[in-house]
Design an enzyme around this catalytic site. Structure first.
Site, PDB file in Angstrom:
ATOM      1  N   TYR A 143       0.851  -1.184   0.000  1.00 48.04           N
ATOM      2  CA  TYR A 143       0.000   0.000   0.000  1.00 48.04           C
ATOM      3  C   TYR A 143       0.888   1.235   0.000  1.00 48.04           C
ATOM      4  CZ  TYR A 143      -3.383   3.486   1.624  1.00 48.04           C
ATOM      5  OH  TYR A 143      -4.176   4.600   1.758  1.00 48.04           O
ATOM      6  N   ASP A 238       9.372   2.495  -0.598  1.00 52.72           N
ATOM      7  CA  ASP A 238       8.350   3.086   0.274  1.00 52.72           C
ATOM      8  C   ASP A 238       8.690   2.688   1.703  1.00 52.72           C
ATOM      9  OD1 ASP A 238       6.165   3.758   1.816  1.00 52.72           O
ATOM     10  OD2 ASP A 238       4.693   3.176   0.315  1.00 52.72           O
ATOM     11  N   LYS A 271       5.552   8.760   9.033  1.00 53.16           N
ATOM     12  CA  LYS A 271       5.348   8.194  10.361  1.00 53.16           C
ATOM     13  C   LYS A 271       6.421   8.610  11.368  1.00 53.16           C
ATOM     14  CE  LYS A 271       2.525   4.371   8.615  1.00 53.16           C
ATOM     15  NZ  LYS A 271       1.211   4.870   9.038  1.00 53.16           N
TER      16      LYS A 271
END
Length: 431
Positions: A143, A238, A271
């Site tokens: 994702y 990612d 994050k």
């Protein structure tokens, strides 16, 4: 007794679609009523009924220090006093970019943004702008945010184009997205053989945290690097989830130890670099990043990019995690959790497999660790749901879906791990 969580959920559903502002929070996968959190401290948070939980989602990864770390709180409070947002440059933006570049040698320049979705979307646009090519490769189960071109499921055959996974995404938007099976070298080679001159980028989660916890094998990752180099495509890591979470140098540092000379061309982060604030980034080599506006023709902008409060939170977090022994202690605590869960499951005769790296972990109700999305989805969802609710009732909050990774923070103590294992012992015997 009145369940305030249920009352709040009913109230929320009247004004917010599904009662939540991000789908997994709705407990649709596991059933039941989501917990509405009122406060958090260290490794715990409390719901609207005052019930305390040991928190293993950590805001889905950012809270590597636990909630309310005093040094981070102090930095944020100081930043707030100076101003929430300016719409103009600040010195802290430079400091954060410099800190990220020091820790990730593959980067020479960084652009700060506000969310992982924004970072991933911008990285793909930049890769297409730099290469002049339209196609991208992604992998089923990875994702990369909810940008249209990345909301894609696998096609029906080998190395075929994907199909939209969301209403509102026209097929022509994803016509240039190839969706392959994770850890499948044969499909990877076939895709490059057929489409190599048109592929701008290959984007991958090196440890996929959105199909629980699945590592890219070393041979597979080596081939990703080789084929991108051979065909002039950019390898985009990612690391929104893994960056500064699985190791100080991110997941890319783990592969660099095993593959001589290994480095991605671009990296997407989020994050942990924001410490819980809305902050993300993407970066790469200078020649690539200088194609961004205002220097180059690839446009990207953001009103709140490099927000002064978010950068203060991120910088304070990065300072703490660089202290000697931080990741060794975090990894040991995480291993104690997953190995303890595995031992309890074995004792109860429940098929169970586990893996972890740094402060990130996953477990599966399967006898062996899966290697791709299809194998993950073979897990017993109903049994997982019973495990989830059994643990929740005993004050342990795991991700409310079998395809989400978990997170341990530096605030989790041995007593928290032991309490978790005691709860698991009771629940696993019922499965």
């Amino acid at each position: 007794m009145t369940d305030r969580n249920q009352l709040l959920f009913d109230r929320a559903k009247a004004v917010i679609p599904g009662g939540v502002n991000s789908p997994v929070r709705a407990f649709r996968a596991v059933g039941g009523t989501p917990r509405f959190i009122t406060r958090a401290e260290g490794p715990y948070f409390w719901d609207a009924d005052g019930r305390r939980y040991i928190d293993y989602i950590g805001s889905w990864g950012p809270m590597i220090l636990g909630h309310g770390h005093p040094e981070v709180v102090e930095a944020v409070q100081a930043a707030v006093r100076d101003g929430f947002s300016f719409g103009a440059p600040t010195e802290r933006e430079i400091e954060l970019a410099e800190a990220i570049i020091r820790l990730l040698p593959s980067l020479e320049m960084v652009r700060l943004v506000s969310s992982g979705t924004e970072a991933g979307m911008s990285a793909i646009r930049l890769a297409r702008g730099v290469t002049g090519r339209p196609k991208i490769i992604k992998f089923e189960g990875c994702y990369h945010g909810h940008a249209d071109a990345l909301l894609v499921k696998a096609g029906s055959g080998l190395a075929t184009f994907g199909h939209p996974t969301s209403a509102g995404v026209p097929p022509e938007v994803v016509q240039h997205t190839l969706v392959l099976e994770y850890n499948n070298v044969e499909q990877l080679e076939a895709a490059f053989a057929e489409h190599g001159p048109q592929i701008a980028a290959l984007m991958i989660e090196p440890i996929a945290g959105n199909m629980n916890f699945v590592r890219a094998s070393v041979p597979f990752m080596r081939r990703c690097r080789e084929l991108c180099t051979q065909h002039g495509a950019l390898l985009v890591f990612d690391e929104v989830m893994t960056g500064f979470r699985v190791a100080l140098g991110g997941a890319q540092s783990l592969y660099a130890r095993l593959i001589p000379g290994f480095a991605p061309d671009m990296t997407v982060m989020g994050k942990v670099i924001g410490g819980g604030m809305p902050l993300a980034a993407f970066g790469g080599k200078r020649a690539v990043m200088e194609q961004l506006a205002p220097l180059g023709p690839v446009y990207q902008a953001g009103t709140l990019s490099g927000n002064p409060v978010a950068t203060a939170c991120g910088l304070a977090t990065l300072r703490v995690i660089q202290r000697p022994g931080f990741f060794e202690q975090l990894a040991a605590r995480t291993r104690a959790l997953v190995e303890g869960l595995k031992a309890e499951a074995d004792r109860a005769g429940v098929p169970f497999s586990v893996d972890s790296e740094g402060g990130m972990f996953g477990f599966f109700l399967l006898p062996e660790l899966p290697q791709n999305y299809a194998q993950v989805m073979a897990s017993d969802a109903q049994r997982f749901n019973r495990f989830f609710h059994g643990m929740l009732e005993r004050g342990v909050y795991f991700a409310p879906a079998l395809y989400e990774a978990g997170f341990v923070s530096a605030a989790h103590a041995e007593a928290d791990i032991e309490a978790t294992l005691q709860a698991a012992r009771a629940v696993l015997t019922t499965l």
